[in-house]
Design a protein around this motif. Structure first.
Motif, PDB file in Angstrom:
ATOM      1  N   ARG A  51       0.814  -1.224   0.000  1.00 48.56           N
ATOM      2  CA  ARG A  51       0.000   0.000   0.000  1.00 48.56           C
ATOM      3  C   ARG A  51       0.841   1.265   0.000  1.00 48.56           C
ATOM      4  NH1 ARG A  51      -3.970  -2.085   4.850  1.00 48.56           N
ATOM      5  NH2 ARG A  51      -5.119  -3.655   3.646  1.00 48.56           N
ATOM      6  N   LEU A  83      -0.291   3.746 -10.624  1.00 51.53           N
ATOM      7  CA  LEU A  83      -1.620   3.167 -10.423  1.00 51.53           C
ATOM      8  C   LEU A  83      -1.544   1.654 -10.614  1.00 51.53           C
ATOM      9  CD1 LEU A  83      -3.892   5.683 -12.321  1.00 51.53           C
ATOM     10  CD2 LEU A  83      -4.305   4.911  -9.981  1.00 51.53           C
ATOM     11  N   ARG A  84      -2.065   0.919  -9.654  1.00 50.47           N
ATOM     12  CA  ARG A  84      -2.125  -0.528  -9.813  1.00 50.47           C
ATOM     13  C   ARG A  84      -3.246  -0.881 -10.790  1.00 50.47           C
ATOM     14  NH1 ARG A  84       1.605  -2.785  -6.947  1.00 50.47           N
ATOM     15  NH2 ARG A  84       2.302  -1.874  -4.975  1.00 50.47           N
ATOM     16  N   GLU A  91      -5.770  -2.787 -10.706  1.00 49.26           N
ATOM     17  CA  GLU A  91      -7.133  -2.826 -10.170  1.00 49.26           C
ATOM     18  C   GLU A  91      -7.705  -1.451  -9.914  1.00 49.26           C
ATOM     19  OE1 GLU A  91      -4.269  -4.145  -6.824  1.00 49.26           O
ATOM     20  OE2 GLU A  91      -4.452  -4.346  -8.996  1.00 49.26           O
ATOM     21  N   HIS A  92      -6.879  -0.411  -9.996  1.00 47.23           N
ATOM     22  CA  HIS A  92      -7.347   0.954  -9.758  1.00 47.23           C
ATOM     23  C   HIS A  92      -7.507   1.752 -11.050  1.00 47.23           C
ATOM     24  CE1 HIS A  92      -5.347   0.156  -5.652  1.00 47.23           C
ATOM     25  NE2 HIS A  92      -6.610  -0.218  -5.638  1.00 47.23           N
ATOM     26  N   PRO A 116     -15.257   4.132  -8.686  1.00 47.51           N
ATOM     27  CA  PRO A 116     -14.523   4.834  -7.626  1.00 47.51           C
ATOM     28  C   PRO A 116     -15.270   6.053  -7.107  1.00 47.51           C
ATOM     29  CG  PRO A 116     -13.100   4.353  -9.506  1.00 47.51           C
ATOM     30  CD  PRO A 116     -14.491   4.064  -9.937  1.00 47.51           C
ATOM     31  N   SER A 155     -13.074   9.898  -9.408  1.00 50.53           N
ATOM     32  CA  SER A 155     -12.447   9.273 -10.560  1.00 50.53           C
ATOM     33  C   SER A 155     -12.295  10.246 -11.715  1.00 50.53           C
ATOM     34  CB  SER A 155     -13.273   8.062 -11.020  1.00 50.53           C
ATOM     35  OG  SER A 155     -14.565   8.463 -11.428  1.00 50.53           O
ATOM     36  N   ASP A 171      -9.034   5.613 -10.343  1.00 49.77           N
ATOM     37  CA  ASP A 171      -9.454   5.819  -8.951  1.00 49.77           C
ATOM     38  C   ASP A 171      -8.504   6.828  -8.312  1.00 49.77           C
ATOM     39  OD1 ASP A 171     -10.136   5.713  -6.285  1.00 49.77           O
ATOM     40  OD2 ASP A 171     -10.357   3.538  -6.233  1.00 49.77           O
ATOM     41  N   ASP A 214      -8.400   8.178  -5.466  1.00 46.70           N
ATOM     42  CA  ASP A 214      -8.021   7.939  -4.073  1.00 46.70           C
ATOM     43  C   ASP A 214      -6.933   6.887  -3.928  1.00 46.70           C
ATOM     44  OD1 ASP A 214      -9.833   9.802  -3.024  1.00 46.70           O
ATOM     45  OD2 ASP A 214     -11.469   8.347  -3.032  1.00 46.70           O
ATOM     46  N   ARG A 215      -6.557   6.227  -5.026  1.00 42.62           N
ATOM     47  CA  ARG A 215      -5.588   5.129  -4.959  1.00 42.62           C
ATOM     48  C   ARG A 215      -4.285   5.441  -5.685  1.00 42.62           C
ATOM     49  NH1 ARG A 215      -7.256   1.163  -1.309  1.00 42.62           N
ATOM     50  NH2 ARG A 215      -9.517   0.934  -1.432  1.00 42.62           N
TER      51      ARG A 215
END
Length: 367
Positions: free
Chosen positions: A223, A281-282, A284-285, A295, A298, A347, A349-350
């Motif tokens: 994270r 960014l991963r 999944e995001h 999200p 976004s 996303d 926030d990620r």
């Protein structure tokens, strides 16, 4: 107590410095994984702890005692190798007891220790077989049992599962974790496989070029990666990276994405407006249209799919815009044709932000 402490540890092979002054505390009864690419120094570090490599500089302390000059047999450690290192002409029973016999342990003590290992590792049906009559997973259990009968303070594992197929690796990960929970020894585990490290270890040590890049729990390094290297190494598929510039109010402008990505207020220490940053960014995001949860905050953009990998419960989409490729994870997948243009949501926030020069994270450290 079997705390392992590495203090300013250096290993030189001639003029080549393989380990460059690392410091690390491995707590008593913990399970610590050393991970990193080939040649990063993880196996050399393990072999120095085991006494199989000399220390060029610094100290190795086990249970508070400096062990630099102690032979392996006097350090209270036992090592499980990638190659199993079993005696092919001996039965399982003889392989388990051999080290104890040559060290002069009483027969009753040998029988007790072997019986304990056989029970824990469920080796009873194989005691009279030779290694050639065993599967890879069974051989690895015997190698673990041979280490276990020494009743070491510290277990050392050097890529023990790399010779096994995917199904056996999964089974053996569970068995090693169960063994640790049962006998509560300190474990130092070397692997290049981040899945092994993430699923088994209490703490992960990520190494590169003879140095430690980050130490933390699996959740912490996933994270909150300390730098671009850790962010790209931990996670499968790896994190996507985009070049962007800082705009007013914490906005991050990425070329060819129509609207800015808004960083969470106060989460990052941003450079001056107009300065470049790396946005991470991963997969999944980056959410494909109508797939996965929308999200809370976004930014939308369109990109052309260049490849799709259907994995059953999900599909990995490789897509491109403006000459930049990225990977997105599609939950509840549908068929996607190569060349199809679809909308993606970032996303906000990620996101992760990194300094393009130092490659360190720009995330604010919480006190």
């Amino acid at each position: 107590m079997a705390e392992v402490r590495l203090v300013n540890l250096v290993k030189a092979f001639g003029r080549q410095i393989a380990i460059k002054g690392i410091n690390l505390v491995i707590e008593d009864k913990s399970f610590v994984a050393l991970v990193g690419p080939s040649g990063c120094g993880k196996s050399t570090t393990l072999r120095m702890i085991a006494g199989l490599e000399t220390v060029s500089w610094g100290d190795i302390r086990i249970g508070g005692e400096v062990v630099n000059d102690l032979p392996s047999r006097s350090r209270g450690v036992a090592m499980v190798f990638q190659s199993y290192a079993l005696y092919p002409h001996m039965s399982v029973r003889a392989n388990l007891s051999f080290g104890l016999r040559i060290s002069g342990e009483p027969r009753a003590e040998i029988d007790r220790r072997v019986a304990d290992a056989v029970e824990v590792l469920e080796l009873g049906p194989y005691l009279d077989r030779r290694p050639s009559q065993l599967s890879g997973g069974q051989r690895q259990r015997v190698a673990m049992g041979r280490a276990m009968v020494r009743e070491p303070r510290v277990f050392l594992f050097d890529e023990p599962l790399s010779n096994l197929d995917a199904k056996l690796r999964h089974q053996m990960r569970a068995e090693i974790k169960k063994l640790h929970r049962r006998i509560q020894n300190t474990v130092v585990y070397v692997t290049h496989d981040q899945v092994e490290a993430m699923t088994m270890a209490d703490k992960i040590v990520i190494m590169r070029d003879g140095r430690i890049e980050q130490v933390g729990s699996p959740a912490e390094v996933f994270r909150s990666p300390a730098n671009i290297f850790v962010a790209g190494f931990i996670g499968a598929p790896q994190m996507n990276f985009f070049r962007g510039r800082v705009g007013p109010g914490g906005a991050i402008f990425v070329d060819r994405i129509g609207e800015p990505v808004l960083a969470e207020p106060g989460a990052f220490v941003l450079p001056a407006e107009g300065e470049e940053v790396i946005l991470g960014l991963r997969p999944e995001h980056i959410v494909p249209e109508n797939h996965g949860m929308v999200p809370r905050r976004s930014v939308c953009f369109k990109a052309t799919v260049t490849m799709s990998e259907a994995l059953g419960n999900e599909t990995l989409l490789t897509a491109a815009f403006g000459g930049v490729e990225f990977v997105a994870r599609m939950a509840d997948p549908r068929e996607v044709e190569d060349g199809e243009t679809i909308e993606f949501r970032i996303d906000s926030d990620r996101i992760h932000l990194f300094d393009p020069v130092t490659e360190g994270t720009l995330r604010r450290v919480s006190n």
